[in-house]
Design an enzyme around this catalytic site. Sequence first.
Site, PDB file in Angstrom:
ATOM      1  N   GLU A   1     -33.760 -15.113  14.449  1.00 16.48           N
ATOM      2  CA  GLU A   1     -34.869 -14.919  13.517  1.00 16.48           C
ATOM      3  C   GLU A   1     -34.300 -14.239  12.291  1.00 16.48           C
ATOM      4  O   GLU A   1     -33.693 -13.166  12.399  1.00 16.48           O
ATOM      5  CB  GLU A   1     -35.869 -13.974  14.181  1.00 16.48           C
ATOM      6  CG  GLU A   1     -37.292 -14.452  14.217  1.00 16.48           C
ATOM      7  CD  GLU A   1     -38.173 -13.385  14.838  1.00 16.48           C
ATOM      8  OE1 GLU A   1     -38.520 -12.434  14.123  1.00 16.48           O
ATOM      9  OE2 GLU A   1     -38.484 -13.490  16.038  1.00 16.48           O
ATOM     10  N   ASP A  35     -44.779  -4.104  10.049  1.00 18.41           N
ATOM     11  CA  ASP A  35     -43.475  -3.561  10.423  1.00 18.41           C
ATOM     12  C   ASP A  35     -43.430  -2.036  10.421  1.00 18.41           C
ATOM     13  O   ASP A  35     -44.030  -1.374   9.583  1.00 18.41           O
ATOM     14  CB  ASP A  35     -42.405  -4.104   9.474  1.00 18.41           C
ATOM     15  CG  ASP A  35     -42.090  -5.563   9.766  1.00 18.41           C
ATOM     16  OD1 ASP A  35     -41.746  -5.858  10.930  1.00 18.41           O
ATOM     17  OD2 ASP A  35     -42.214  -6.391   8.851  1.00 18.41           O
TER      18      ASP A  35
END
Lengths: 395, 266
Positions: free
Chosen positions: B49, B60
């Site tokens: 990824e 995040d």
Amino acid sequence: MRYPKNGRFGEFGGKYIPETLVPAIEELEENYLKFKDDKSFKKELDYYLKVYAGRPTPLYYAKNLSEKIGGARIYLKREDLLHGGAHKINNTLGQALLAKKMKKKRIIAETGAGQHGVATAMACAALGMKAEVYMGYKDTIRQKLNVFRMDLLGCKVYPVYSGSKTLKDAINEAIRDWITNVETTYYLLGSAVGPHPYPVMVRDFQSVIGNEIISQMKKINKTSDYVIACVGGGSNAIGTFYPLVDSNSEMIGVEAAGKGLKSKLHSATLSAGTKGVLHGMMTYLLQDKEGQITETHSISAGLDYPGVGPEHAYYKDTKRIKYHSATDAEVVDAFLTLTREEGIIPALESAHAIAEAIKVARKGKKSESIVVTLSGRGDKDVEEVQKYLKRNVKN
Amino acid sequence: MSRIKEKFIELEAKNQKALISYIMVGFPNEKATITAVRGLVKGGADIIELGFPFSDPIADGPVIQNASTISLKNGTNISKFFSIVKKIRKETDIPLVLMTYTNILYHMGYGKFISQAKKAGIDGFILPDMSFEESKEYLQAAKSNADTIFLISPNTNKNRIQKIAKVSTGFLYLVAVYGTTGVKTGIKNYTIKAIKNVKKQTKGKIPVGVGFGISTPSDVKKYIKAGADAVIVGSAYLKLIEKTPQNKLESKIASFTKSLKKQTIL
């Protein structure tokens, strides 16, 4: 656009959110729809708005200012007289009451200038709840008085050090907290932004401003030819404008032009932005050519935001509302003028609307009336203005 | 057939689950990214990824936020990103998934962005703020061109799981915990339940990957045991990249990857 069922105002709005928040947003919408027309909820909210917050707020004819300019008559909708010193309490009482009905124990919020944080802390104290507030580090410095007020009100303030350290980053951090504590926490958003149903819910709670303007102007047999309000995220403006969208009033939202639209140091999202997705909504944004959100500037922390409520984006594109801007210099000028002429110290945010009103009044006829929403009082800003004057006064 | 789909079929035949390794492109610079990818391939990662930085990464935690800020500061932009992907593609055939936020694709136009990414060698997309409701245009643009990997949370209801599974290709990304990426909370009972539930709802039609807060071989082991078809490790890699000098990066990444991969071999 009474209630946008799919959460869209034209192409704007929607809910671009992490999956974890979906059940929380659905629960919120369900409860909002259940309570918004509920008689006992409305009665309780009206009670708090009246005896706690101080509604209705007066509509004041600014005679000295109007005569000095010599054009149209300027009326001020005095949201600055509300408890806490700004229109923010209209929304925080509504949402805090809703959170209480939803049996949420923990309230979080973001704040820019600190006005929404203070209003959240007050509403929560009054309703017996606890609030925690995220605030950009830069804002905690320039609005330190409001940090102390929140402190006194028993509210925890978390400075946010990421990104531009202003309102945008405070929202990011509040969203992260919400994702982490989604099962227990109510996110009390302070502006008409974010994923559906926030923009419509905040608009509805703030519409008390526009509704009162309509009945107050009727009482004195005047029509509001122009209606003006400042726009950051746009909550006082949408609350002012929305009840009047079907009227003939010409409406103008005023954004922060900072050091000028060409300088890049501004927050004029509708005047200079492009379409994009941020904080759960599709709207106009200040961003670079690759879609990275750019840093904004305004003398007023409350307008220092790179996005804008999706309903404003819709009214811009449909041309129902005009969006202009005022520079820091024009704003300080308007701040000083209103203070001297009327003995009213406006918040720097609200001074943007005053700056536009002065321009419109100058061109207007004596028979015309301008209603300006004075969204907050300026006690919090006197230090900032003092600094500005020290830096900029000529001679 | 997409590289991702092929990979899962290949792993099934070998009786293995997938290790998906995440790194932020351009953190701390291009050279480190290329080197780290070599380490990942050498260590046996199954899918990589690649994070493309966004100024406001709301899903995040601090580690990826910091990496995004540094990557942007060091000049990562879309054309640089695609040129790095092309370089990686010259060296390996490993499936590559791009993780970023909706605005990056929206701003260029979903169609244009996806076709450029595909041309560079990207096989699929993960957009943590792209909800199923808003995905129509995105799905149309990606159709038969790239995999659209949607996220599911432990609090996603049955009905929604099925709807999301229907529009997801490649794999489904189950968020292990309530929270942002990289925050270590330990394995939760509700996560184990969620894995079983998602597997039940999807009836093996699509692999289920689990991510967020997974950082050690023992974490990997527990999630695989609970029924995950893949585990995703991200922030732990960024921490390793941050503290490892460039000349040791490839071998350190490879050995860490190997220790994680070992737990996915049944």
